[in-house]
Design a protein around this motif. Structure first.
Motif, PDB file in Angstrom:
ATOM      1  N   LEU A 158      26.587  35.833  57.440  1.00 26.63           N
ATOM      2  CA  LEU A 158      26.770  36.419  56.112  1.00 26.63           C
ATOM      3  C   LEU A 158      28.142  36.037  55.605  1.00 26.63           C
ATOM      4  N   GLU A 159      28.257  35.873  54.297  1.00 22.34           N
ATOM      5  CA  GLU A 159      29.556  35.554  53.728  1.00 22.34           C
ATOM      6  C   GLU A 159      30.421  36.812  53.676  1.00 22.34           C
ATOM      7  N   LYS A 160      31.720  36.574  53.699  1.00 21.73           N
ATOM      8  CA  LYS A 160      32.669  37.667  53.548  1.00 21.73           C
ATOM      9  C   LYS A 160      32.406  38.338  52.208  1.00 21.73           C
ATOM     10  N   GLY A 161      32.403  39.657  52.204  1.00 18.61           N
ATOM     11  CA  GLY A 161      32.155  40.384  50.968  1.00 18.61           C
ATOM     12  C   GLY A 161      32.311  41.870  51.172  1.00 18.61           C
ATOM     13  N   TYR A 165      39.476  44.120  51.967  1.00 22.21           N
ATOM     14  CA  TYR A 165      38.911  42.822  51.606  1.00 22.21           C
ATOM     15  C   TYR A 165      40.023  41.810  51.324  1.00 22.21           C
ATOM     16  N   LYS A 166      41.037  42.239  50.606  1.00 25.65           N
ATOM     17  CA  LYS A 166      42.147  41.345  50.264  1.00 25.65           C
ATOM     18  C   LYS A 166      42.945  40.918  51.494  1.00 25.65           C
ATOM     19  N   VAL A 191      33.835  44.168  54.291  1.00 23.50           N
ATOM     20  CA  VAL A 191      33.877  45.629  54.233  1.00 23.50           C
ATOM     21  C   VAL A 191      32.475  46.161  53.977  1.00 23.50           C
ATOM     22  N   VAL A 192      32.084  47.124  54.786  1.00 26.91           N
ATOM     23  CA  VAL A 192      30.821  47.825  54.584  1.00 26.91           C
ATOM     24  C   VAL A 192      31.176  49.255  54.200  1.00 26.91           C
ATOM     25  N   SER A 200      37.380  43.239  43.870  1.00 28.33           N
ATOM     26  CA  SER A 200      37.005  42.083  44.683  1.00 28.33           C
ATOM     27  C   SER A 200      35.528  41.762  44.532  1.00 28.33           C
ATOM     28  N   LYS A 201      35.214  40.487  44.716  1.00 29.63           N
ATOM     29  CA  LYS A 201      33.840  40.006  44.679  1.00 29.63           C
ATOM     30  C   LYS A 201      33.660  39.046  45.843  1.00 29.63           C
ATOM     31  N   PRO A 202      32.478  38.916  46.404  1.00 31.15           N
ATOM     32  CA  PRO A 202      31.215  39.488  45.968  1.00 31.15           C
ATOM     33  C   PRO A 202      31.012  40.915  46.462  1.00 31.15           C
TER      34      PRO A 202
END
Length: 179
Positions: A3-6, A78-79, A84-85, A104-106
């Motif tokens: 999965l991509e970071k998001g 995230y930064k 992050v979940v 932040s995105k996504p």
């Protein structure tokens, strides 16, 4: 499965599997954080106002604060390079403003939506009692009738946690961003 970071947001009513699935999802990343949004409610020592079916404006303000803090904490992690979940019960018209609070995105928005019968059965098996202020049916009604139909909705009634996680990952990989 990669999965991509998001920022991945898991919601649903109590006993829908949010805590379990959020933990399992956060374990899929090399660097991850599991933000339990309810912790911000639990931090209030005196003066907590629960969201009830007949909630006050003060209860809504506390809820908005809780949502805002979860979004800010998620953005901060995230930064710093973490996936992050975020997990909590995000319901009603406040969902849209909650999602807009993320810089932040996504952002991936995932609703766990087992049937009322499945919720009642799961609640019986839990080591905690979630349904003290609300009954299952009215809370489920808020989810179904008031939540925006955005992101991924998963009926987990007949799924194991592993099957639920697999379905979420498959949908994210095939459908892309789901906010």
């Amino acid at each position: 499965m990669t999965l991509e970071k998001g920022i991945y947001i898991l919601t649903g009513i109590m006993a829908s599997g949010k805590s379990t699935i959020a933990q399992m999802l956060s374990e899929q990343f090399e660097k991850s954080v599991h933000v339990r949004g309810d912790i911000f409610r639990k931090m209030i020592v005196k003066g907590n106002i629960n969201m009830t079916p007949e909630h006050s404006q003060s209860a809504v303000e506390q809820l908005k604060l809780r949502y805002k803090m979860a979004a800010q904490i998620a953005d901060m992690y995230y930064k710093l390079g973490f996936s992050v979940v975020v997990q909590d019960t995000y319901l009603g018209k406040e969902v849209v403003s909650f999602l807009e609070a993320f810089e932040s995105k996504p952002v991936y928005y995932i609703t766990l939506n087992p049937t009322i019968e499945a919720i009642i059965e799961r609640e019986k098996k839990r080591n905690k009692t979630g349904y003290t202020v609300w009954e299952v049916e009215p809370l489920y009604s808020v989810l179904i009738n008031d939540n925006p139909r955005i992101g991924l909705w998963v009926d987990t009634s007949n799924m194991t946690p592993e099957e639920t996680l697999s379905e979420i990952i498959k949908c994210i990989q095939t459908e892309g961003r789901i906010k």
